[in-house]
Design an enzyme around this catalytic site. Sequence first.
Site, PDB file in Angstrom:
ATOM      1  N   ASP A  94      74.721  16.928  16.728  1.00 39.70           N
ATOM      2  CA  ASP A  94      74.711  16.791  15.385  1.00 39.70           C
ATOM      3  C   ASP A  94      75.814  15.708  14.860  1.00 39.70           C
ATOM      4  O   ASP A  94      75.339  14.929  13.741  1.00 39.70           O
ATOM      5  CB  ASP A  94      75.125  18.073  14.512  1.00 39.70           C
ATOM      6  CG  ASP A  94      76.467  18.585  15.040  1.00 39.70           C
ATOM      7  OD1 ASP A  94      77.099  18.052  15.816  1.00 39.70           O
ATOM      8  OD2 ASP A  94      76.786  19.638  14.617  1.00 39.70           O
ATOM      9  N   ASP A 151      87.901  22.037  14.556  1.00 37.61           N
ATOM     10  CA  ASP A 151      87.392  23.088  15.019  1.00 37.61           C
ATOM     11  C   ASP A 151      87.849  23.859  16.266  1.00 37.61           C
ATOM     12  O   ASP A 151      88.162  25.077  16.520  1.00 37.61           O
ATOM     13  CB  ASP A 151      85.915  23.145  15.708  1.00 37.61           C
ATOM     14  CG  ASP A 151      85.028  22.577  14.163  1.00 37.61           C
ATOM     15  OD1 ASP A 151      85.331  23.240  13.067  1.00 37.61           O
ATOM     16  OD2 ASP A 151      84.015  22.211  14.304  1.00 37.61           O
TER      17      ASP A 151
END
Length: 735
Positions: free
Chosen positions: A69, A446
Amino acid sequence: MRASGPSRRAVLAGTAAVAAITAVPSFPGIAAAATPSYRWRNVVIGGTGFVTGVLFHPSVRGLAYARTDIGGSYRWDDRGARWIPLNDDLGWDDWNLLGVEAMAVDPVHPDRVYLALGTYAQSWAGNGAVLRSENRGATWARTDLAVKLGGNEDGRGAGERLLVDPRDSDTLWLGTRHDGLLKSTDRGVTWAAASGFPGSPSGSGQGVTLLVAAGRTLYAGWGDSDGSSANLYRTSDGTTWEAVPAQPSGISAKVPIRAAYDCHTRELYVTYANAPGPNGQSDGSVHKLAVASDKWTEVTPVKPGGTTSDGSADTFGYGGVAVDARRPGTVVVSTNNRWAAVDTLYRTTDGGRTWTSLKDSALLDVSETPFLTFGADEPKFGWWIQALAVDPYDSQHVVYGTGATLYGTRDLKHWAPQIRGLEETAVRLLISPPTGQAHLLSGLGDVGVMYHERLTASPSRGMASNPVFGSATGLAQAAARPSYVVRTGFGDHGNGAFSNDGGRSWAPFAAQPALAKDAPGPIATNSDGSVLLWTFVHWDGTKYYPAQRSTDNGASWAEVAGCPKGATPLADPADPARFYAYDTDTGTLFASTDGGRTFSGRASGLPSGDGQFQLTAAPGRSGDLWLSTKTNGLYRSTDGGATFTKLTSCWASHTLAFGKSADGFGYPAIYMVGATETITGVYRSDDGAKTWVRVNDDRHQWGWIGATIAADPRVYGRVYIATNGRGIQYGEPVR
């Protein structure tokens, strides 16, 4: 994984650079240049980002492609058992093209591959582009589109939205989110709206979610159905489109996510969910269409909506689907967004009459990438599973993507990351310690903070624990006491921690300000580690709060007077009583000479506003400050920020770091992401920024790399680059 979130302020925390941008950077045009004197490699972490698509070539054994992505695309090297990055040549001005919306291969011409690129479809992002290659992605030709694509937006795991027409290799189809269906008749060189397509484009929604060939008929999924109209269309001649008849009741209100065709049974399998995903799905189903008779059959393995053993609602959608090219009626599908019971793959060998959960018998081995446990005892089988493929030459070779890796199996039982070479981390913070076992500490989006014992293997300790963070916001080392390191970030069990062994092990602060939960922000420690300064920026980057100070290793905190709200504090590397902070609103340097108790303004009239700024201190020198500015270049102060002098050797400076001096030079080597003429790149100066040499080249650009860099104080010439989707790159001179 989302790209690193922009914020307003940017300076240096301790020895770790923290950069910022306004809502979205606006980049100047760039001329090409090359300096082939450096060798560039990834610091190995292993994945960490959302693999949104995997595609095996149907007629070449061992040839496969993956898309991500925010980190470009990859080709599988079967002999080397690793992924080869295909888009590292995309430069600073093409940052928006590192999100891959879709990919396609030509079944008849194995060397041809196509990519549809565009990370965001928002008004502030640039238009998308289509890349085409005749040599499996070794080189590309490019067509810029007049529409936007959304490789990092909702629905990014759907698809594929790009397809080579099986009747004519010169014809390509591209489904867009807001501009309908596009068609090219010259192998992707030019594009125009496809005539006769029934879907009505809109400025929102999903548009065309998938394109798939079933024999010589093309099918298109439509993600904007209002529930009363069809969401699957087809054409047999490439001109006339129709709604697929007799679509089952209820699925018209859902989004078709993915589709796969079993040419043996002549059945098309389609997965559905009530939202495009990867988040937000709570219902879904799987259906198959007998294309000769238009007969639909629901073959959903397990219907969402039950309860788990602990009473939680078992809600989810369906995502990936892949057929076994060697075995008729053998199909694998994935659940998605199934947080209560954990996502799984279901496999059928009888056309969907019965299914087996592959998770139930799975043995996961994540020893090669230990971070995948995320601080737990065992890793999860998966989440965000929308990329799924079965090797057309090996029925037991199945791969699926998650939000952090790509798992593979060769026997449907033993699974391990099949991720070598694929690095998608969004990197926020870097430190290269002057002593100790590790040459690098990293703060990541993350996946928290990592301690890199080796650059060529994923950290054996995985993510820093005690506590485990999601995204890191601060990382700092005491300059005169490098064994002492502090970190901050977003976590469920605390937002700050310290280490007394250089980052190998951690302990949480005994206390933390209430602001830390939603606005942990960056942190600094003075040169001897006796004082901590923690500033607070809300997670959405819109709210800033006063800094707080601790003199007891985080056991208690007190608000600091005079430090600009939201500014990242910088510790003087030689004087433990001095801290600095840059106020981007007013263009003023603030300093403290009492260990961070109070701050007062010094130099003013410096660049200000919504731009990118970073304050850095030269190691071992008190008051030797460097101010990087996106639009005004580089400034230096040698008197602790009382005055600054503008340097004339560059016109833009985004981030700066210092490394080991070159032989014969007394000042540390300086590394910069910036521009000396027209090229935004990575530069090194051995003479105190009087002259610069570019050390990256046009094949190694990695899009936007303005977050931070670090240079090794022990190895001359080695520099570490934080990318926004291609992990940590490090370069060394070719000797």
